[in-house]
Design a protein around this motif. Structure first.
Motif, PDB file in Angstrom:
ATOM      1  N   UNK A  22       3.353   1.651   8.495  1.00 42.08           N
ATOM      2  CA  UNK A  22       4.760   1.314   8.287  1.00 42.08           C
ATOM      3  C   UNK A  22       5.580   1.823   9.470  1.00 42.08           C
ATOM      4  N   UNK A  23       5.341   3.060   9.855  1.00 43.12           N
ATOM      5  CA  UNK A  23       6.093   3.678  10.945  1.00 43.12           C
ATOM      6  C   UNK A  23       5.887   2.944  12.258  1.00 43.12           C
ATOM      7  N   UNK A  24       4.675   2.461  12.492  1.00 42.38           N
ATOM      8  CA  UNK A  24       4.383   1.728  13.725  1.00 42.38           C
ATOM      9  C   UNK A  24       5.279   0.492  13.840  1.00 42.38           C
ATOM     10  N   UNK A  25       5.389  -0.276  12.746  1.00 42.82           N
ATOM     11  CA  UNK A  25       6.239  -1.472  12.776  1.00 42.82           C
ATOM     12  C   UNK A  25       7.719  -1.104  12.831  1.00 42.82           C
ATOM     13  N   UNK A  26       8.097  -0.048  12.136  1.00 41.25           N
ATOM     14  CA  UNK A  26       9.496   0.386  12.190  1.00 41.25           C
ATOM     15  C   UNK A  26       9.872   0.829  13.599  1.00 41.25           C
ATOM     16  N   UNK A  27       8.971   1.546  14.259  1.00 47.17           N
ATOM     17  CA  UNK A  27       9.232   2.007  15.618  1.00 47.17           C
ATOM     18  C   UNK A  27       9.385   0.829  16.571  1.00 47.17           C
ATOM     19  N   UNK A  35       7.334  -4.369   8.672  1.00 52.65           N
ATOM     20  CA  UNK A  35       6.942  -3.091   8.078  1.00 52.65           C
ATOM     21  C   UNK A  35       6.839  -3.210   6.565  1.00 52.65           C
ATOM     22  N   UNK A  36       7.762  -3.921   5.971  1.00 51.36           N
ATOM     23  CA  UNK A  36       7.760  -4.063   4.515  1.00 51.36           C
ATOM     24  C   UNK A  36       6.800  -5.156   4.049  1.00 51.36           C
ATOM     25  N   UNK A  37       6.787  -6.269   4.750  1.00 48.16           N
ATOM     26  CA  UNK A  37       5.953  -7.390   4.313  1.00 48.16           C
ATOM     27  C   UNK A  37       4.468  -7.122   4.504  1.00 48.16           C
ATOM     28  N   UNK A  58       3.637   1.128   1.412  1.00 46.14           N
ATOM     29  CA  UNK A  58       4.974   1.589   1.032  1.00 46.14           C
ATOM     30  C   UNK A  58       4.974   2.112  -0.401  1.00 46.14           C
ATOM     31  N   UNK A  59       4.325   1.397  -1.291  1.00 48.02           N
ATOM     32  CA  UNK A  59       4.246   1.838  -2.690  1.00 48.02           C
ATOM     33  C   UNK A  59       3.494   3.165  -2.777  1.00 48.02           C
ATOM     34  N   UNK A  88       0.861   4.073 -10.813  1.00 44.34           N
ATOM     35  CA  UNK A  88       0.824   3.112 -11.925  1.00 44.34           C
ATOM     36  C   UNK A  88       2.209   2.967 -12.564  1.00 44.34           C
ATOM     37  N   UNK A  89       2.928   4.073 -12.690  1.00 44.88           N
ATOM     38  CA  UNK A  89       4.288   4.014 -13.232  1.00 44.88           C
ATOM     39  C   UNK A  89       5.189   3.231 -12.286  1.00 44.88           C
ATOM     40  N   UNK A  90       5.119   3.552 -10.998  1.00 44.45           N
ATOM     41  CA  UNK A  90       5.975   2.895 -10.008  1.00 44.45           C
ATOM     42  C   UNK A  90       5.709   1.392  -9.967  1.00 44.45           C
ATOM     43  N   UNK A  91       4.465   0.999 -10.092  1.00 45.41           N
ATOM     44  CA  UNK A  91       4.110  -0.421 -10.059  1.00 45.41           C
ATOM     45  C   UNK A  91       4.739  -1.212 -11.208  1.00 45.41           C
ATOM     46  N   UNK A  92       5.079  -0.540 -12.292  1.00 46.86           N
ATOM     47  CA  UNK A  92       5.670  -1.218 -13.447  1.00 46.86           C
ATOM     48  C   UNK A  92       7.193  -1.320 -13.363  1.00 46.86           C
ATOM     49  N   UNK A  93       7.789  -0.736 -12.324  1.00 46.38           N
ATOM     50  CA  UNK A  93       9.245  -0.718 -12.192  1.00 46.38           C
ATOM     51  C   UNK A  93       9.739  -1.952 -11.435  1.00 46.38           C
ATOM     52  N   UNK A  94      11.036  -2.186 -11.534  1.00 46.24           N
ATOM     53  CA  UNK A  94      11.663  -3.244 -10.743  1.00 46.24           C
ATOM     54  C   UNK A  94      11.711  -2.803  -9.284  1.00 46.24           C
ATOM     55  N   UNK A  95      11.839  -3.758  -8.383  1.00 48.94           N
ATOM     56  CA  UNK A  95      11.844  -3.467  -6.951  1.00 48.94           C
ATOM     57  C   UNK A  95      12.965  -2.515  -6.552  1.00 48.94           C
ATOM     58  N   UNK A  96      14.095  -2.556  -7.258  1.00 51.71           N
ATOM     59  CA  UNK A  96      15.194  -1.661  -6.890  1.00 51.71           C
ATOM     60  C   UNK A  96      14.827  -0.193  -7.093  1.00 51.71           C
ATOM     61  N   UNK A  97      13.936   0.102  -8.030  1.00 50.87           N
ATOM     62  CA  UNK A  97      13.470   1.474  -8.229  1.00 50.87           C
ATOM     63  C   UNK A  97      12.644   1.902  -7.018  1.00 50.87           C
ATOM     64  N   UNK A  98      11.772   1.024  -6.539  1.00 43.40           N
ATOM     65  CA  UNK A  98      10.977   1.311  -5.350  1.00 43.40           C
ATOM     66  C   UNK A  98      11.881   1.570  -4.148  1.00 43.40           C
ATOM     67  N   UNK A  99      12.857   0.710  -3.939  1.00 41.15           N
ATOM     68  CA  UNK A  99      13.773   0.856  -2.804  1.00 41.15           C
ATOM     69  C   UNK A  99      14.537   2.173  -2.898  1.00 41.15           C
ATOM     70  N   UNK A 100      15.038   2.492  -4.083  1.00 47.51           N
ATOM     71  CA  UNK A 100      15.786   3.734  -4.267  1.00 47.51           C
ATOM     72  C   UNK A 100      14.908   4.957  -4.003  1.00 47.51           C
ATOM     73  N   UNK A 101      13.715   4.984  -4.597  1.00 47.50           N
ATOM     74  CA  UNK A 101      12.823   6.131  -4.398  1.00 47.50           C
ATOM     75  C   UNK A 101      12.377   6.246  -2.947  1.00 47.50           C
TER      76      UNK A 101
END
Length: 123
Positions: free
Chosen positions: A23-28, A35-37, A43-44, A56-69
């Protein structure tokens, strides 16, 4: 589920850094979308480790939870990595790069230039 996010612990560093590296390589390179795609799975994983939640908990959340965390993990850990870890790594690399020159000129015999701290218990 309110999550208190702290700095990544040493025990979690290998897995966290392995997940962050692509992820960092693409961000740099300035390619946020790539980086995200390309590295959504990483990223997860990095977010779960950094936030101290089960993947497993994170995978069950909406994408906005992932973005926030993910944003909170970066916020909490960025200062450590940018201001402390990267300069320390760069300094260590400089010392290592200088070692062959010192050895070739008859400097050191391969023993480290630092010593371990004294034992807390008398021997």
């Amino acid at each position: 589920m309110p999550t208190v996010i702290g700095p990544v612990k040493v025990k979690d560093l290998p897995a966290f850094l392995a997940a962050v590296e692509p992820i960092a390589r693409d961000l740099a390179a300035g390619d946020i979308l790539a980086a995200l795609a390309r590295h959504a799975d990483a990223l997860i994983t990095a977010t779960a480790i950094g936030a101290g939640v089960e993947r497993a908990w994170l995978e069950q959340q909406d994408a906005d939870v992932l973005v926030d965390l993910a944003a909170r993990v970066v916020e909490v850990n960025a200062d450590f990595f940018v201001r402390r870890a990267l300069p320390a790594i760069a300094q260590a690399a400089e010392r290592l790069a200088a070692m062959p020159a010192a050895t070739a000129s008859g400097g050191t015999s391969g023993s480290p230039a630092w010593s371990q701290p004294a034992s807390p218990t008398p021997m």
